[in-house]
Design a protein around this motif. Structure first.
Motif, PDB file in Angstrom:
ATOM      1  N   CYS A  96      79.539  13.113  56.214  1.00 41.53           N
ATOM      2  CA  CYS A  96      78.183  13.238  56.746  1.00 41.53           C
ATOM      3  C   CYS A  96      77.207  12.656  55.741  1.00 41.53           C
ATOM      4  O   CYS A  96      77.175  13.085  54.584  1.00 41.53           O
ATOM      5  N   GLU A  97      76.432  11.673  56.183  1.00 54.25           N
ATOM      6  CA  GLU A  97      75.383  11.154  55.311  1.00 54.25           C
ATOM      7  C   GLU A  97      74.424  12.297  54.958  1.00 54.25           C
ATOM      8  O   GLU A  97      74.277  13.256  55.701  1.00 54.25           O
ATOM      9  N   LYS A  98      73.769  12.150  53.818  1.00 54.86           N
ATOM     10  CA  LYS A  98      72.808  13.174  53.413  1.00 54.86           C
ATOM     11  C   LYS A  98      71.598  13.138  54.331  1.00 54.86           C
ATOM     12  O   LYS A  98      71.251  12.077  54.860  1.00 54.86           O
ATOM     13  N   PRO A  99      70.962  14.288  54.573  1.00 53.71           N
ATOM     14  CA  PRO A  99      71.374  15.630  54.182  1.00 53.71           C
ATOM     15  C   PRO A  99      72.415  16.179  55.151  1.00 53.71           C
ATOM     16  O   PRO A  99      72.488  15.761  56.309  1.00 53.71           O
ATOM     17  N   LEU A 100      73.219  17.112  54.676  1.00 54.08           N
ATOM     18  CA  LEU A 100      74.211  17.753  55.536  1.00 54.08           C
ATOM     19  C   LEU A 100      73.551  18.380  56.748  1.00 54.08           C
ATOM     20  O   LEU A 100      74.080  18.330  57.862  1.00 54.08           O
ATOM     21  N   ARG A 120      88.111  18.575  56.996  1.00 51.71           N
ATOM     22  CA  ARG A 120      87.488  18.461  55.682  1.00 51.71           C
ATOM     23  C   ARG A 120      86.169  17.716  55.845  1.00 51.71           C
ATOM     24  O   ARG A 120      86.143  16.605  56.387  1.00 51.71           O
ATOM     25  N   VAL A 121      85.089  18.318  55.376  1.00 52.15           N
ATOM     26  CA  VAL A 121      83.760  17.734  55.514  1.00 52.15           C
ATOM     27  C   VAL A 121      83.246  17.350  54.128  1.00 52.15           C
ATOM     28  O   VAL A 121      83.190  18.185  53.224  1.00 52.15           O
ATOM     29  N   LEU A 122      82.867  16.092  53.980  1.00 47.77           N
ATOM     30  CA  LEU A 122      82.275  15.582  52.749  1.00 47.77           C
ATOM     31  C   LEU A 122      80.843  15.152  53.042  1.00 47.77           C
ATOM     32  O   LEU A 122      80.523  14.782  54.165  1.00 47.77           O
ATOM     33  N   VAL A 123      80.000  15.193  52.018  1.00 48.68           N
ATOM     34  CA  VAL A 123      78.598  14.820  52.177  1.00 48.68           C
ATOM     35  C   VAL A 123      78.336  13.544  51.383  1.00 48.68           C
ATOM     36  O   VAL A 123      78.793  13.393  50.248  1.00 48.68           O
ATOM     37  N   GLU A 303      86.735   6.115  48.686  1.00 44.52           N
ATOM     38  CA  GLU A 303      88.111   6.288  48.197  1.00 44.52           C
ATOM     39  C   GLU A 303      88.510   7.761  48.256  1.00 44.52           C
ATOM     40  O   GLU A 303      89.660   8.085  48.583  1.00 44.52           O
ATOM     41  N   ASN A 304      87.575   8.646  47.952  1.00 47.08           N
ATOM     42  CA  ASN A 304      87.861  10.069  48.068  1.00 47.08           C
ATOM     43  C   ASN A 304      88.122  10.452  49.518  1.00 47.08           C
ATOM     44  O   ASN A 304      89.026  11.245  49.817  1.00 47.08           O
ATOM     45  N   PRO A 315      88.314  17.123  48.260  1.00 49.36           N
ATOM     46  CA  PRO A 315      86.979  16.530  48.169  1.00 49.36           C
ATOM     47  C   PRO A 315      86.379  16.701  46.780  1.00 49.36           C
ATOM     48  O   PRO A 315      86.466  17.775  46.183  1.00 49.36           O
ATOM     49  N   VAL A 316      85.801  15.629  46.265  1.00 50.47           N
ATOM     50  CA  VAL A 316      85.117  15.711  44.977  1.00 50.47           C
ATOM     51  C   VAL A 316      83.990  16.731  45.042  1.00 50.47           C
ATOM     52  O   VAL A 316      83.775  17.499  44.107  1.00 50.47           O
ATOM     53  N   LEU A 317      83.250  16.723  46.154  1.00 45.75           N
ATOM     54  CA  LEU A 317      82.188  17.710  46.367  1.00 45.75           C
ATOM     55  C   LEU A 317      82.636  18.622  47.499  1.00 45.75           C
ATOM     56  O   LEU A 317      82.488  18.283  48.674  1.00 45.75           O
ATOM     57  N   PRO A 318      83.199  19.792  47.174  1.00 42.41           N
ATOM     58  CA  PRO A 318      83.651  20.699  48.228  1.00 42.41           C
ATOM     59  C   PRO A 318      82.498  21.129  49.128  1.00 42.41           C
ATOM     60  O   PRO A 318      81.341  21.198  48.696  1.00 42.41           O
ATOM     61  N   LEU A 319      82.820  21.430  50.371  1.00 38.72           N
ATOM     62  CA  LEU A 319      81.778  21.769  51.342  1.00 38.72           C
ATOM     63  C   LEU A 319      80.989  22.998  50.915  1.00 38.72           C
ATOM     64  O   LEU A 319      79.760  23.039  51.078  1.00 38.72           O
ATOM     65  N   ASP A 320      81.643  24.003  50.366  1.00 42.59           N
ATOM     66  CA  ASP A 320      80.888  25.192  49.960  1.00 42.59           C
ATOM     67  C   ASP A 320      79.889  24.871  48.851  1.00 42.59           C
ATOM     68  O   ASP A 320      78.790  25.442  48.800  1.00 42.59           O
TER      69      ASP A 320
END
Length: 344
Positions: A96-100, A120-123, A303-304, A315-320
């Motif tokens: 998801c492009e910023k902002p979530l 898995r959701v990445l921002v 790549e992630n 994910p490098v940046l976890p959803l939580d």
């Protein structure tokens, strides 16, 4: 290999995401794209020299069995609904492009949907994936010590200039300056959207360096929706500023953190521009370290996504953490709103 479906083919998709995905076509082939009109999606794909299904129907994209990864890149107010729908469709990964989301409740709604579906959701805050930033923070964070003084500055050209620079085109002329905002509630809305548009890129950085903010010491809107905020918390203080206007070619986007144990300075590349990683420097008594790589945050982010889709990485940046970053940033916006004065 995981097929990518893209919702929205606006400026960031054409300037950054499609060029990166073209480089990763053996791992993340684009198979479907939708936009406001079929011509918009088709033109974006043709510009990237890609052959994929083009249309306007988000439901058709989510029903497409060839789509394993969904990139949510439409208008900000559509993000939450599109991410939830992609989770409910059983997609493997969503970027998801910023902002979530525009609010914390919607962000938590996304987290619930992702947890139920196993998606898995990445921002798409590209600086969060920057390899030099991540390495520098890992080194500096346990060494900074207390009494931290943090400065996060994001002074960048207006978006149209950045897009032109990314594509090699001539920047369009600057629009006239907007009139001052006199209504306090309107000023609060402008600050909120400025932080969601620009400040969100470095919310992870700021929260890592100043985890708690218990008061906003000063707040001001700058012309054209910029902001200048003073923050204080148990670990120290911070000055957070952002400004996106004008036609200059040398952005100043940096994070500077000083503590009893040393100093971390990170100079970040601007959004829309693929200029390698951040350049980071740590200095302390008897120690200096530097980090920089040719790998930019956009490429590292995709790549992630590929690794998460393949089940070989987290994910490098976890959803939580992304939800916590949004909560942190909007809490600052709410606390700053009563302090905003006339930006003229």
């Amino acid at each position: 290999m995981a097929g990518v479906g893209i919702i929205g083919t606006g400026r960031v998709v054409r300037s950054v995401h499609l060029p990166v995905l073209r480089e990763l076509a053996d791992r993340l082939p684009v198979v479907h794209a939708v936009a406001a009109t079929p011509d918009s999606a088709r033109t974006a794909l043709e510009g990237a020299q890609m052959s994929a299904r083009a249309g306007v129907d988000v439901a058709a994209l989510l029903d497409d069995e060839a789509v394993d990864v969904v990139a949510v890149c439409g208008p900000h107010w559509t993000h939450a609904d599109h991410v939830v729908a992609a989770c409910e469709a059983g997609k493997r990964v969503v970027l998801c492009e910023k902002p979530l989301a525009l609010g914390v409740e919607d962000a938590r709604r996304i987290a619930t949907a992702a947890d139920r579906a196993g998606t898995r959701v990445l921002v798409g805050t590209m600086h969060s994936y920057d390899p030099a930033w991540r390495a520098a923070l890992g080194h500096a964070r346990p060494r900074l010590g207390g009494a931290r003084r943090v400065r996060v500055r994001a002074w960048v050209p207006r978006t149209e200039v950045l897009v032109a620079l990314a594509s090699g085109a001539a920047p369009p002329p600057a629009p006239p300056a907007p009139p001052p905002i006199t209504d306090p509630s309107a000023r609060a809305v402008v600050l909120r959207f400025a932080l969601l548009g620009l400040g969100v890129h470095t919310a992870t950085h700021l929260r890592a360096l100043l985890p708690e903010v218990d008061r906003v010491t000063h707040a001001r809107l700058l012309p054209s929706g910029g902001y200048l905020l003073g923050l204080a918390g148990p670990g120290g203080t911070a000055v957070l500023s952002g400004f996106s206007a004008g036609d200059w070619r040398r952005p100043d986007w940096h994070v500077d953190a000083r503590g009893e144990g040393g100093r971390l300075r990170v100079d970040l590349p601007s959004s829309y521009l693929r200029a390698g990683s951040a350049t980071a420097r740590w200095t302390a008594a008897g120690e200096t370290r530097r980090w920089s790589t040719p790998l930019d945050g956009y490429r590292a982010m995709w790549e992630n996504v590929a690794e998460v889709a393949a089940g070989t990485a987290e994910p490098v940046l976890p959803l939580d953490e992304a939800v916590a970053d949004l909560d942190y940033l909007l809490g600052i916006a709410d606390a700053a709103a009563p302090l905003l004065g006339d930006p003229s």
